[in-house]
Design an enzyme around this catalytic site. Structure first.
Site, PDB file in Angstrom:
ATOM      1  N   GLU A   2       0.839  -1.219   0.284  1.00  0.00           N
ATOM      2  CA  GLU A   2      -0.352  -0.058  -0.432  1.00  0.00           C
ATOM      3  C   GLU A   2       0.593   1.144  -0.152  1.00  0.00           C
ATOM      4  O   GLU A   2       0.674   2.023   1.549  1.00  0.00           O
ATOM      5  CB  GLU A   2      -0.960  -0.003   1.262  1.00  0.00           C
TER       6      GLU A   2
ATOM      7  N   GLU B 209      -5.801  -8.353   0.525  1.00  0.00           N
ATOM      8  CA  GLU B 209      -5.774  -8.131   1.675  1.00  0.00           C
ATOM      9  C   GLU B 209      -7.718  -7.635   1.852  1.00  0.00           C
ATOM     10  O   GLU B 209      -8.129  -6.906   1.147  1.00  0.00           O
ATOM     11  CB  GLU B 209      -5.944  -7.016   2.906  1.00  0.00           C
TER      12      GLU B 209
HETATM   13  O1  LGS Z   1      -3.444  -3.949   9.738  1.00  0.00           O
HETATM   14  C1  LGS Z   1      -4.212  -3.229   8.505  1.00  0.00           C
HETATM   15  C2  LGS Z   1      -5.222  -3.268   7.512  1.00  0.00           C
HETATM   16  C3  LGS Z   1      -6.472  -3.229   8.699  1.00  0.00           C
HETATM   17  O2  LGS Z   1      -7.327  -2.382   8.250  1.00  0.00           O
HETATM   18  C4  LGS Z   1      -2.166  -4.032   7.233  1.00  0.00           C
HETATM   19  O3  LGS Z   1      -1.601  -3.829   7.525  1.00  0.00           O
HETATM   20  C5  LGS Z   1      -2.525  -2.590   6.314  1.00  0.00           C
HETATM   21  O4  LGS Z   1      -1.919  -3.462   4.885  1.00  0.00           O
HETATM   22  C6  LGS Z   1      -3.830  -2.268   5.538  1.00  0.00           C
HETATM   23  O5  LGS Z   1      -4.317  -0.927   5.426  1.00  0.00           O
HETATM   24  N1  LGS Z   1      -4.841  -2.601   6.685  1.00  0.00           N
HETATM   25  C7  LGS Z   1      -6.284  -2.017   6.492  1.00  0.00           C
HETATM   26  N2  LGS Z   1      -7.232  -1.333   5.777  1.00  0.00           N
HETATM   27  C8  LGS Z   1      -8.517  -0.872   6.113  1.00  0.00           C
HETATM   28  C9  LGS Z   1      -8.660   0.592   5.020  1.00  0.00           C
HETATM   29  C10 LGS Z   1     -10.368   0.275   5.290  1.00  0.00           C
HETATM   30  C11 LGS Z   1     -11.057   1.634   5.064  1.00  0.00           C
HETATM   31  C12 LGS Z   1     -11.848   1.734   5.696  1.00  0.00           C
HETATM   32  C13 LGS Z   1     -11.524   2.481   6.900  1.00  0.00           C
HETATM   33  C14 LGS Z   1     -12.638   3.711   7.574  1.00  0.00           C
HETATM   34  C15 LGS Z   1     -12.053   4.582   8.542  1.00  0.00           C
END
Ligand code: LGS
Length: 503
Positions: free
Chosen positions: A189, A404
């Site tokens: 990312e 993911e």
């Molecule tokens: O733990 C991270 C996970 C958790 O949710 C991981 O290290 C990353 O690679 C990744 O970005 N991760 C992740 N992304 C979720 C994005 C969700 C967007 C919604 C946000 C709402 C506030």
């Protein structure tokens, strides 16, 4: 924000909402990767052991207030020592793919220079343990935990010096593990570590580059580092080895039918996905709308660089958790673009999580959300997003991997009864709906290689510390052995797979 008008919304690729779900036509191909994912700093702990050097996250977690309750990854899930149990436990569930990241600072404690053999030995054993359990290891080289020395020496990703250091680290890893690891992700990312996760100025910023431009210097160096590592990896390991980076972003729905909102959606895709996917999959350079801005201060890629960059991914690995609404800024896109003081510049799009606020937005995408409109259900937005990726970036052989996805169940951290934590109905519904979304995409002819659920255990959720839990296993952080227990969602994830796997 007014509720969106979804009545006449149609998907950009002309796809219609399936009226009736034909389950009988669903199946996962035999070689589908039923996977789980984690990342070094979030699970390993043992940050001072066996010669590991410090990473920026060891320092960030010491910046007062940077993480919730100043929580750190010092111990985390102690996976550095418990990896055998962790792999045995995922294998026992029927998982066939384990995605983990290497801690750069375990291999190169100073980021560059001397190699730490203990680090290589460790990951060798992680990989061998996977293979002994018939679990395929996939490796991410950089999941945000940059060796601190490189940050302090030249500003980390803001400096072009990072490119050679990253390629040297990639080279060492390819040589050490490439005989057994057949899928590699260079960067996790990049938009997040370049832009979404600002490092505190007083510690890390490079003041010779204006603040607003810094993400794009980082992005430029990230693309070059990826491309060079890709070329090297392919030349060392050959065509049976797949290499890509992990892109990320949810499905984007215009809030209204206005052309301004449609434009906002397009700008959001250009920035969020296209910033890295356009150069790597399509053109060797940025999408036009981004380039209009970047070319005012950033060296454009030379034509040699463009040739180097273009075509450096063997699959489209995408982290996609949710769908979101997008809309134009109040002033309109043109006015926004002309207003350089606007904080939204250069994006000029707004995003909203209209329906679920109780959990800070994490709930979006769950089929179980009674208030969610149909478009928010994973069975709708997941296939729509996968089609969008396929149509827009045309990955080689159509290969797309959901690298993911996952769900932080609302209020889980407030549950005091362990059994309530373990019967995580909403997360289970999310996994079921998401996997059905993938089945629909497969039945519509897309080549979805697999799914990597985030995450197989509760872990350090970066700045949120241990207060946001994505695990399909609970970790008892109060027990000396950090005991893991399966949550219901883990069984649900595997059950959908078993139900539809080709016999
Ligand atoms: O733990 C991270 C996970 C958790 O949710 C991981 O290290 C990353 O690679 C990744 O970005 N991760 C992740 N992304 C979720 C994005 C969700 C967007 C919604 C946000 C709402 C506030």
């Amino acid at each position: 924000i007014p509720p969106p008008n979804l009545a006449s919304y149609s998907f950009p690729n002309g796809r219609q909402i399936p009226e009736m779900v034909l389950n009988s036509s669903w199946s996962f191909p035999k070689d589908f990767w039923l996977g789980v994912a984690g990342a070094a700093y979030q699970i390993e702990g043992a940050v001072k052991d066996d010669g590991r050097g410090p990473s920026i996250w060891d320092k960030l977690t010491r910046v007062p207030g940077y993480t919730v309750a100043n929580q750190t990854g010092d111990i985390a899930d102690n996976n550095y020592y418990f990896y055998k149990q962790d792999i045995a436990r995922i294998a026992a569930m029927g998982i066939n793919t384990y995605s983990f990241s290497i801690s750069w600072s375990r291999i190169y404690p100073f980021g560059a220079g001397p190699i730490n053999q203990a680090g290589i030995d460790h990951y060798n054993d992680v990989i061998n343990t996977c293979l002994a359990y018939n679990v395929t290891p996939t490796v991410t080289l950089f999941h945000w935990d940059l060796p601190l020395f490189l940050q302090e020496k030249y500003g980390g990703w803001l400096s072009e010096d990072i490119v050679d250091d990253f390629v040297a680290y990639a080279n060492t890893s390819f040589q050490a593990f490439g005989d057994r690891v057949k899928t590699w992700f260079t960067l996790n990312e990049p938009i997040v570590f370049c832009d979404d996760y600002p490092l505190p100025d007083q510690y890390f910023k490079n003041f010779s580059i204006p603040y607003k431009q810094q993400p794009y210097y980082c992005g430029r160096n990230a693309v070059l580092a990826h491309a060079k590592a890709y070329r090297l990896g392919k030349s060392l390991l050959g065509n049976d080895t797949l290499i890509s980076f992990k892109n990320n972003g949810g499905y984007k729905i215009p809030l209204t039918n206005s052309s301004a909102d449609a434009q906002a959606v397009q700008r959001a895709y250009d920035y969020n996905e296209g910033w890295f996917a356009d150069p790597i999959f399509l053109t060797g350079t940025w999408p036009d709308s981004l380039n209009d801005y970047l070319s005012t201060f950033l060296e454009p890629f030379t034509s040699d660089e463009q040739t180097l960059i273009k075509g450096t991914a063997d699959l489209f690995a995408h982290d996609a958790y949710t769908s979101q609404f997008y809309y134009a800024p109040d002033v309109g896109i043109e006015a926004c673009l002309n207003d350089t003081t606007n904080s939204l510049y250069p994006g000029c799009f707004n995003t909203s999580y209209t329906y679920s606020t109780a959990d800070g937005g994490w709930l979006i995408g769950a089929a179980a959300d009674a208030n969610a409109p149909w478009l928010h259900k994973a069975t709708d937005w997941v296939p729509a997003l996968l089609h969008y990726i396929n149509d827009t970036w045309a990955p080689p052989l159509g290969r797309i991997l959901v690298s993911e996805f996952g769900f932080a169940e609302p209020f889980e951290v407030y549950k005091t009864i362990v059994a309530d934590v373990l019967t995580d109905q909403i997360r289970s519904d999310y996994y079921k709906a998401y996997m059905e979304g993938i089945l629909i995409a497969l039945s519509e002819g897309l080549n979805i290689m697999g799914s990597l659920a985030w995450s197989f255990v509760d872990n350090l959720e970066w700045a949120d510390g241990y207060t946001v839990k994505f695990g399909m296993q609970r970790v008892d952080f109060d027990s000396p052995s950090l005991d893991r227990s399966y949550k219901a969602s883990f069984f649900q994830y595997v059950d959908v797979f078993k139900q539809y796997i080709q016999q």
